[in-house]
Structure formats: C-alpha cells, structure tokens
Motif scaffolding. Structure first.
Motif, PDB file in Angstrom:
ATOM      1  N   ASN A 184       0.790  -1.117   0.068  1.00 15.83           N
ATOM      2  CA  ASN A 184      -0.065   0.085   0.059  1.00 15.83           C
ATOM      3  C   ASN A 184       0.832   1.391   0.055  1.00 15.83           C
ATOM      4  O   ASN A 184       0.264   2.227  -0.386  1.00 15.83           O
ATOM      5  CB  ASN A 184      -0.924  -0.003   1.211  1.00 15.83           C
ATOM      6  N   HIS A 188      -0.222   3.863  -2.807  1.00 16.58           N
ATOM      7  CA  HIS A 188      -0.367   5.431  -2.371  1.00 16.58           C
ATOM      8  C   HIS A 188       0.481   6.120  -2.813  1.00 16.58           C
ATOM      9  O   HIS A 188       0.299   7.648  -3.345  1.00 16.58           O
ATOM     10  CB  HIS A 188      -0.741   5.532  -0.776  1.00 16.58           C
ATOM     11  N   VAL A 247      -6.948   5.767   2.982  1.00 16.50           N
ATOM     12  CA  VAL A 247      -5.443   6.037   2.666  1.00 16.50           C
ATOM     13  C   VAL A 247      -4.745   6.559   3.853  1.00 16.50           C
ATOM     14  O   VAL A 247      -3.680   6.192   4.160  1.00 16.50           O
ATOM     15  CB  VAL A 247      -5.581   6.744   1.397  1.00 16.50           C
ATOM     16  N   MET A 288      -9.699   7.560  -3.304  1.00 12.67           N
ATOM     17  CA  MET A 288      -8.333   7.834  -3.381  1.00 12.67           C
ATOM     18  C   MET A 288      -8.051   8.899  -4.500  1.00 12.67           C
ATOM     19  O   MET A 288      -7.108   9.555  -4.156  1.00 12.67           O
ATOM     20  CB  MET A 288      -7.507   6.949  -3.321  1.00 12.67           C
TER      21      MET A 288
END
Length: 299
Positions: A184, A188, A247, A288
């Motif tokens: 992640n 991200h 997130v 996101m």
C-alpha cells in the motif's frame, strides 16, 4: 481455482463492509454456505438479502459456523473489538477452525490476535490481507499475502482460492500485514504521482482524457494506471473503490511500521501530508483518486 466442493462446510464472514460483502457474495455465487456477522445488524441483513447468506447474532456465532472464517474490518480497533470477549471471534474459533483475517492492520495487531485465538478455544489464525477492490473480489482475482503457519494456510486455501488468483505465503504471523503495508505504500505513492501528473497536464492545457491516454500507453502505464483510469478521468460517475480516509489510516500504519523498523520513507511522509490536506478539505469519503480533485482547487 479450487472447486467449491472442496470447501467442507459453511464459511463464517465477520464484517459486511464493501470488501466483506463482496467476499460473501463471491462465496455464495460458488455455492458456499455463508454465515455473516456485522456490528451493524441492518447492514448484515441487507448483505444477506442480496447474497443469500445467513446472519449470525454475534461474531462468535460466525466463527463457530465452519472450519474457515474470513474477517474483513476497517481498522485495528474494530478487529480487536470483534475478536475479544465471550461473543468474539476468539471465543468461537475452536481447534478445527482457521481464521483468515483480510483486514489492513498493524503487524503487531495480527500477532496479538493470533495469540488471542490460539489461547481462546485453540483455533488458528492467519493474517491474509488482500490487494484488490470489490470488482476484483467479484472476479475471484485478489492477491493474498499470508502470514502464519503453512499448514493452516493449506487448510484455508480452498476458501481463499475462490477469492484470489495469487496467494503468497510470506512468513510467520504479522508478515502478511507487513507486506500489505509495503504494497500500500507503493499504491498510495502511485496514486499521488498520477494525480499530480494529471493536474500538471491539465493546467498546461492538455485535455484530461488525452493526457491519461498517453499515461496508459507509456512506460508508466502499469496495472495501477489502467485500473484507476475511470476514477481519474470520470470521477463524478465512478463508484468509490478505496476511501481517502482509509488511505490516511494506511499511511499512519505505514509510517509507524517504518519508525519501528528504522526504514526511512520520505515519500510516504510527503504523501501522508498531502492526503491529510485533502481529508481536511472534506474529501475523506471520496475515492483515493480525489487527490487530483483537491489539487485542481489549489495553486
């Protein structure tokens, strides 16, 4: 993928959010009996009505349902609450039960919960966080990163293979959670980079769709760029896949793990600050990709 006949009994599902509901639906479509629990009864009943799952009165009842239990919850606190106490997962997971927790949590939380399950009724637990969203679940194409005993993973595999195209055993308890945070961190970072590059092209006079077409066809056009195309190009008509608020939660976990491991992550620090700004602007419940929307409104 395993034939559904290899699943030797009902599967308990704890958590009926987007991912938990999708997992329940995927299992039901494969003919598996599902016993579902969610803290919000109304949500559990709605998912049960849509999928044909049965509703459990407690997390313990869902854990008692079958040899494999899937857990999909929002954060560490929700997991700890669902596992603990006389009505919790640990109280229902007996010696023949494997709990496969797909939640994104701190590695230490996974280690603690595995001990709680083992010390409760003698059950086993795996941390099995996933990479993928609801449509990926529905296609049975998740990537699963498993931490825990290999023999326990083998026992859970017939169920997990109904959900996943790839299952990686990456180590002992906590290793799956660690790997999910590492993945992640990359996801991200990609999201932030795509948002910034797209807004740069737009501000410089290039049409959004044309710019994204170039991204998708370039050396940078990997799976993430392809997967998030609709969300970035047409955000107003694309369903939320991963909330920006989650997130922020992930990046907190990532930076905490980095501090514990002594791993420098300057880009993650920058990404966390950028996400915090977007959440503070009221975009926490947006996808996101809304980072791009936030950047469009700022100089």
């Amino acid at each position: 993928m395993s034939d559904s006949l290899e699943v030797t009994g009902p599967v308990g599902v704890v958590g009926a959010g987007r991912m938990g509901a999708a997992m329940a639906g995927r299992l039901r479509s494969a003919g598996v009996d599902v016993v579902l629990w969610n803290r919000s009864v109304d949500r559990a009943q709605a998912v049960a009505a849509a999928t044909g799952a049965r509703v459990a009165g407690t997390a313990r009842e869902a854990a008692e349902a079958g040899p494999v239990v899937l857990v999909s919850l929002a954060d560490d606190a929700a997991c700890r609450a669902a596992y603990a106490g006389p009505d919790g997962v640990a109280a229902g997971a007996g010696p023949d039960t494997v709990v496969a927790d797909t939640s994104t949590v701190a590695p230490q939380t996974s280690i603690d919960l595995a001990a709680l399950v083992r010390e409760g009724e003698g059950g086993a637990m795996l941390d099995t966080p996933v990479s993928g969203s609801v449509p990926v679940v529905e296609r049975g194409e998740l990537t699963i990163m498993a931490g825990g005993d290999a023999a326990d993973l083998d026992r859970a595999r017939p169920v997990l293979e109904l959900l996943a195209k790839q299952i990686f055993h990456v180590g002992d308890h906590g290793a799956g959670a660690t790997m999910k945070l590492a993945v992640n961190a990359l996801v991200h970072a990609l999201n932030q980079a795509v948002a910034e590059a797209l807004v740069l092209a737009e501000r410089s006079g290039v049409d959004r769709a044309a710019a994204y077409e170039v991204f998708a066809g370039s050396v940078a056009g990997g799976p993430f760029v392809q997967y998030k195309r609709a969300a970035f190009e047409r955000p107003e008509e694309t369903p939320v896949a991963f909330r920006l608020g989650l997130v922020a939660k992930d990046l907190d976990l990532i930076l905490d793990l980095a501090a514990r491991a002594g791993a420098p992550m300057p880009q993650a620090v920058t990404n966390r600050r950028a996400v915090a700004d977007a959440v503070a602007a009221g975009l926490g419940d947006e996808d996101m990709s809304a980072v791009a929307r936030y950047l469009r409104g700022h100089s």
